[in-house]
Design a protein around this motif. Sequence first.
Motif, PDB file in Angstrom:
ATOM      1  N   THR A  83     -12.507  -6.699   3.900  1.00  0.00           N
ATOM      2  CA  THR A  83     -13.422  -7.957   3.687  1.00  0.00           C
ATOM      3  C   THR A  83     -12.834  -9.247   3.446  1.00  0.00           C
ATOM      4  O   THR A  83     -13.850  -9.972   4.384  1.00  0.00           O
ATOM      5  CB  THR A  83     -13.619  -7.612   2.087  1.00  0.00           C
ATOM      6  OG1 THR A  83     -13.695  -5.770   1.956  1.00  0.00           O
ATOM      7  CG2 THR A  83     -14.477  -7.911   1.541  1.00  0.00           C
ATOM      8  N   LEU A  84     -12.002  -9.191   3.363  1.00  0.00           N
ATOM      9  CA  LEU A  84     -11.604 -10.166   3.590  1.00  0.00           C
ATOM     10  C   LEU A  84     -11.809 -10.722   5.070  1.00  0.00           C
ATOM     11  O   LEU A  84     -12.203 -12.080   5.040  1.00  0.00           O
ATOM     12  CB  LEU A  84      -9.752 -10.783   3.716  1.00  0.00           C
ATOM     13  CG  LEU A  84      -9.309 -11.927   3.099  1.00  0.00           C
ATOM     14  CD1 LEU A  84      -9.228 -13.029   2.908  1.00  0.00           C
ATOM     15  CD2 LEU A  84      -7.657 -12.242   3.136  1.00  0.00           C
ATOM     16  N   GLY A  85     -11.737 -10.234   5.874  1.00  0.00           N
ATOM     17  CA  GLY A  85     -11.922 -10.196   7.147  1.00  0.00           C
ATOM     18  C   GLY A  85     -13.077 -10.696   7.577  1.00  0.00           C
ATOM     19  O   GLY A  85     -13.634 -11.707   7.890  1.00  0.00           O
ATOM     20  N   SER A  86     -13.786  -9.726   7.169  1.00  0.00           N
ATOM     21  CA  SER A  86     -15.600 -10.374   7.117  1.00  0.00           C
ATOM     22  C   SER A  86     -15.895 -11.373   6.523  1.00  0.00           C
ATOM     23  O   SER A  86     -17.069 -11.630   7.198  1.00  0.00           O
ATOM     24  CB  SER A  86     -15.592  -8.232   6.185  1.00  0.00           C
ATOM     25  OG  SER A  86     -15.758  -7.686   7.305  1.00  0.00           O
ATOM     26  N   ALA A  87     -15.098 -11.610   5.369  1.00  0.00           N
ATOM     27  CA  ALA A  87     -15.829 -12.443   4.580  1.00  0.00           C
ATOM     28  C   ALA A  87     -15.306 -14.012   5.575  1.00  0.00           C
ATOM     29  O   ALA A  87     -16.134 -14.692   5.978  1.00  0.00           O
ATOM     30  CB  ALA A  87     -15.142 -12.867   3.700  1.00  0.00           C
ATOM     31  N   ARG A  88     -14.579 -13.823   6.304  1.00  0.00           N
ATOM     32  CA  ARG A  88     -14.383 -15.493   7.502  1.00  0.00           C
ATOM     33  C   ARG A  88     -14.798 -15.605   8.752  1.00  0.00           C
ATOM     34  O   ARG A  88     -15.351 -16.619   8.598  1.00  0.00           O
ATOM     35  CB  ARG A  88     -12.486 -15.205   7.246  1.00  0.00           C
ATOM     36  CG  ARG A  88     -11.572 -15.425   6.521  1.00  0.00           C
ATOM     37  CD  ARG A  88      -9.409 -14.083   6.454  1.00  0.00           C
ATOM     38  NE  ARG A  88      -9.078 -15.190   5.828  1.00  0.00           N
ATOM     39  CZ  ARG A  88      -8.046 -15.098   6.052  1.00  0.00           C
ATOM     40  NH1 ARG A  88      -6.570 -13.977   6.696  1.00  0.00           N
ATOM     41  NH2 ARG A  88      -6.640 -15.421   4.731  1.00  0.00           N
ATOM     42  N   THR A 124      -8.743 -10.742  -5.026  1.00  0.00           N
ATOM     43  CA  THR A 124      -8.467  -9.646  -4.990  1.00  0.00           C
ATOM     44  C   THR A 124      -7.668  -8.507  -4.105  1.00  0.00           C
ATOM     45  O   THR A 124      -7.072  -7.772  -4.004  1.00  0.00           O
ATOM     46  CB  THR A 124     -10.282  -8.999  -4.088  1.00  0.00           C
ATOM     47  OG1 THR A 124     -11.335  -9.485  -4.951  1.00  0.00           O
ATOM     48  CG2 THR A 124     -10.248  -7.603  -4.229  1.00  0.00           C
ATOM     49  N   SER A 125      -7.779  -9.295  -2.590  1.00  0.00           N
ATOM     50  CA  SER A 125      -7.151  -8.915  -1.589  1.00  0.00           C
ATOM     51  C   SER A 125      -5.371  -9.011  -1.722  1.00  0.00           C
ATOM     52  O   SER A 125      -4.616  -8.169  -2.031  1.00  0.00           O
ATOM     53  CB  SER A 125      -6.909  -9.764   0.023  1.00  0.00           C
ATOM     54  OG  SER A 125      -6.298  -8.973   0.309  1.00  0.00           O
ATOM     55  N   ASP A 126      -4.560 -10.125  -3.177  1.00  0.00           N
ATOM     56  CA  ASP A 126      -3.258 -10.662  -3.545  1.00  0.00           C
ATOM     57  C   ASP A 126      -3.519  -9.151  -4.239  1.00  0.00           C
ATOM     58  O   ASP A 126      -2.305  -8.837  -3.666  1.00  0.00           O
ATOM     59  CB  ASP A 126      -3.451 -12.086  -3.864  1.00  0.00           C
ATOM     60  CG  ASP A 126      -3.669 -12.737  -2.879  1.00  0.00           C
ATOM     61  OD1 ASP A 126      -3.600 -12.073  -1.392  1.00  0.00           O
ATOM     62  OD2 ASP A 126      -4.006 -14.208  -2.748  1.00  0.00           O
ATOM     63  N   GLY A 178      -3.761   1.973  -1.647  1.00  0.00           N
ATOM     64  CA  GLY A 178      -3.394   1.404  -0.343  1.00  0.00           C
ATOM     65  C   GLY A 178      -4.885   1.411   0.012  1.00  0.00           C
ATOM     66  O   GLY A 178      -4.680   0.047   1.305  1.00  0.00           O
ATOM     67  N   ALA A 179      -5.565   2.289  -0.004  1.00  0.00           N
ATOM     68  CA  ALA A 179      -6.591   2.033   0.528  1.00  0.00           C
ATOM     69  C   ALA A 179      -7.836   0.804   0.510  1.00  0.00           C
ATOM     70  O   ALA A 179      -8.360   0.129   1.189  1.00  0.00           O
ATOM     71  CB  ALA A 179      -7.465   3.907   0.527  1.00  0.00           C
ATOM     72  N   VAL A 180      -7.652   0.732  -0.604  1.00  0.00           N
ATOM     73  CA  VAL A 180      -8.283  -0.882  -1.908  1.00  0.00           C
ATOM     74  C   VAL A 180      -8.042  -2.610  -0.867  1.00  0.00           C
ATOM     75  O   VAL A 180      -8.934  -2.586  -1.588  1.00  0.00           O
ATOM     76  CB  VAL A 180      -7.937  -0.763  -3.077  1.00  0.00           C
ATOM     77  CG1 VAL A 180      -8.594  -2.073  -4.047  1.00  0.00           C
ATOM     78  CG2 VAL A 180      -8.868   0.484  -3.898  1.00  0.00           C
ATOM     79  N   ALA A 181      -6.485  -1.822  -0.998  1.00  0.00           N
ATOM     80  CA  ALA A 181      -5.499  -3.176   0.160  1.00  0.00           C
ATOM     81  C   ALA A 181      -5.935  -2.947   0.966  1.00  0.00           C
ATOM     82  O   ALA A 181      -6.582  -4.335   1.554  1.00  0.00           O
ATOM     83  CB  ALA A 181      -4.303  -2.944  -0.079  1.00  0.00           C
ATOM     84  N   ARG A 182      -6.467  -1.898   1.889  1.00  0.00           N
ATOM     85  CA  ARG A 182      -6.312  -2.454   3.148  1.00  0.00           C
ATOM     86  C   ARG A 182      -8.661  -2.909   3.409  1.00  0.00           C
ATOM     87  O   ARG A 182      -8.650  -3.806   3.991  1.00  0.00           O
ATOM     88  CB  ARG A 182      -6.646  -0.965   4.034  1.00  0.00           C
ATOM     89  CG  ARG A 182      -5.505  -0.366   4.555  1.00  0.00           C
ATOM     90  CD  ARG A 182      -5.554   0.660   5.449  1.00  0.00           C
ATOM     91  NE  ARG A 182      -5.971   1.848   3.963  1.00  0.00           N
ATOM     92  CZ  ARG A 182      -4.924   2.793   4.084  1.00  0.00           C
ATOM     93  NH1 ARG A 182      -4.004   2.399   3.324  1.00  0.00           N
ATOM     94  NH2 ARG A 182      -5.600   3.738   3.062  1.00  0.00           N
ATOM     95  N   VAL A 183      -9.316  -2.141   2.575  1.00  0.00           N
ATOM     96  CA  VAL A 183     -10.637  -2.592   2.426  1.00  0.00           C
ATOM     97  C   VAL A 183     -10.530  -4.060   2.115  1.00  0.00           C
ATOM     98  O   VAL A 183     -11.546  -4.824   2.720  1.00  0.00           O
ATOM     99  CB  VAL A 183     -11.097  -1.648   1.480  1.00  0.00           C
ATOM    100  CG1 VAL A 183     -12.516  -1.941   0.879  1.00  0.00           C
ATOM    101  CG2 VAL A 183     -11.160  -0.438   1.777  1.00  0.00           C
ATOM    102  N   ALA A 184      -9.746  -4.476   0.814  1.00  0.00           N
ATOM    103  CA  ALA A 184     -10.121  -5.785   0.796  1.00  0.00           C
ATOM    104  C   ALA A 184      -9.590  -6.904   1.714  1.00  0.00           C
ATOM    105  O   ALA A 184     -10.169  -7.624   1.964  1.00  0.00           O
ATOM    106  CB  ALA A 184      -9.102  -6.246  -0.186  1.00  0.00           C
ATOM    107  N   GLU A 185      -9.261  -6.147   2.609  1.00  0.00           N
ATOM    108  CA  GLU A 185      -8.434  -6.855   3.393  1.00  0.00           C
ATOM    109  C   GLU A 185      -8.868  -7.484   4.583  1.00  0.00           C
ATOM    110  O   GLU A 185      -9.743  -8.064   5.396  1.00  0.00           O
ATOM    111  CB  GLU A 185      -6.795  -6.582   4.356  1.00  0.00           C
ATOM    112  CG  GLU A 185      -6.250  -7.212   5.371  1.00  0.00           C
ATOM    113  CD  GLU A 185      -5.571  -8.109   4.375  1.00  0.00           C
ATOM    114  OE1 GLU A 185      -5.248  -9.435   5.428  1.00  0.00           O
ATOM    115  OE2 GLU A 185      -4.851  -8.198   3.727  1.00  0.00           O
TER     116      GLU A 185
END
Lengths: 416, 115
Positions: free
Chosen positions: A203-208, A350-352, A194-201
């Motif tokens: 990170t996805l927002g940051s990458a966007r 990664t997020s998916d 769950g933490a990885v998923a949140r971080v990935a999400e």
Amino acid sequence: MPQSQSTKGAKPVRGKKPPLSRMQSGGDGLKPIIDVLKKVLEDNERALRVDLTKLQGGELELGRLVNMTLERLTLDLSLSEDTRQHTVMVVDQALEALISLVRDGELSKWTSKTDDPVLGPLLEGFGKVIDTLRTFVRQINEAALQLSSSANEVLAASTQHESSSTEQAAAIHETTATMEELKHASAQIAENAGAVARVAEETLGSARSGRGAIGEFIHAMQQIRSDSAAVSDSIAKLSKRVERIGTVVDVIDEIADRSDLLALNAALEGSRAGEAGKGFSIVAAEMRRLAENVLESTKEIKNLITEIREATAAAAGAASASKGATDQGERLGAVAAQAVEGILAGVQETSDAARVINLATQQQRTATEQVVASMAEIEDVTRQTTQASKQSTGAAAELTELAARLADMIKRFKAD
Amino acid sequence: MTSKVDIFLFELAGTRYGADAGQVVKVGHVEKETSVGAPLGKPLKGGRCLVFHTEAGTAHRLDIDRAIGVREVPVASLRRLPSSAVANKAAVGAWLDGEQTVLLIDLPALVPGGR
């Protein structure tokens, strides 16, 4: 009540009582007879007799017959009592012998032979009973042996089952403990996923955001390049204007130089003219001063033009460098944008994947918890089974002991 | 009444010189022809020349660094140099323009055989 003609000591005769109470006397002459019969039959007063003295005619005759009948009955009953006592004695002896044989277990020693015609059928019946008992003893003996054998087998099986149940309980307990650890591990994994998923999400927002910022950066670079081009153009125009000013200043300088020469020569001419040329010399001197001022000014202008040229050249160089830097920035921005696109795609994957892992780990945690619960139930059932197995082993042991005791008891009875 | 004379002042190779204004025909641009060379030293920047005539009436040019102009000077303030102190026969005297010493030059004397 009269007691004459009564038989003392006569035994009462048992039998079905007639419903004498319902009998009604036909006349007062029969009442003494009826009363006597009632007393004899109901109260068992066998010695009681009809008082014939108060009777007459047929009633008297009836009274005599009744008394004779009562005498006969009393005599018969006395004879039957002797026979009965003899029979009871013989039967008691036979029963005592039978009980003694049964108590000692010596069933094989029974004999039905007797000369007593009364006892013969009884001993024969007892013999059949003994035969039946001997058959029962044989069967019970065999059954006791089989029971003992079966009880031993049951005890062995039960012991084996108890051992297996204990081992199974230990294995299940160990498995339950392992599953408990697995449950905690699954919960930890699920939490981490769950933490990885949140971080990935995130990170996805940051990458966007980074992609947007790089887009803005590239746009700004393009704007800077456009502005730099305009600045370069303006600098080029300024340089041309400055060159034009330099040309004009050179002309002015030339004119001033000629004016200076002209003024010098005018002063010389005034000097040669003597007193008359004084005023001319003054004008020449003033002209020369003006020319020198102009030359000073043009010199300053030239210096300024030189400074402007240097500044313009520096600005042009800076603009060129800025253009180069802008081009480099645009190229780097494009590279960064491409890299961020790659990162974005990777982060998206990664997020998916993190979401899928998160979901899978949640399901795994739920499944593990269910398995742990099931294992706890199995452990409970196994514990009960082990307990029942122990009880079964105890019961089998008791059964074995009982079978042995039964066999020992049956051995006492010798059927053959 | 004090007698005065017009002196044409100029600079050459870092030294200020003066000449009788009557000897200077005109001030012009540098030309190689009729130049007397560099009897007083080489000009630092040049650009000007003095045109003068010898007694024979020949025009000659002296390249200078800067023409200062004509100055009216009291004759009494002029000083003749002793012959022992004269290194160049064209130097005939001196004048003190304030703190500045002005060496007075006889321009025709710069030309060999000019006087």
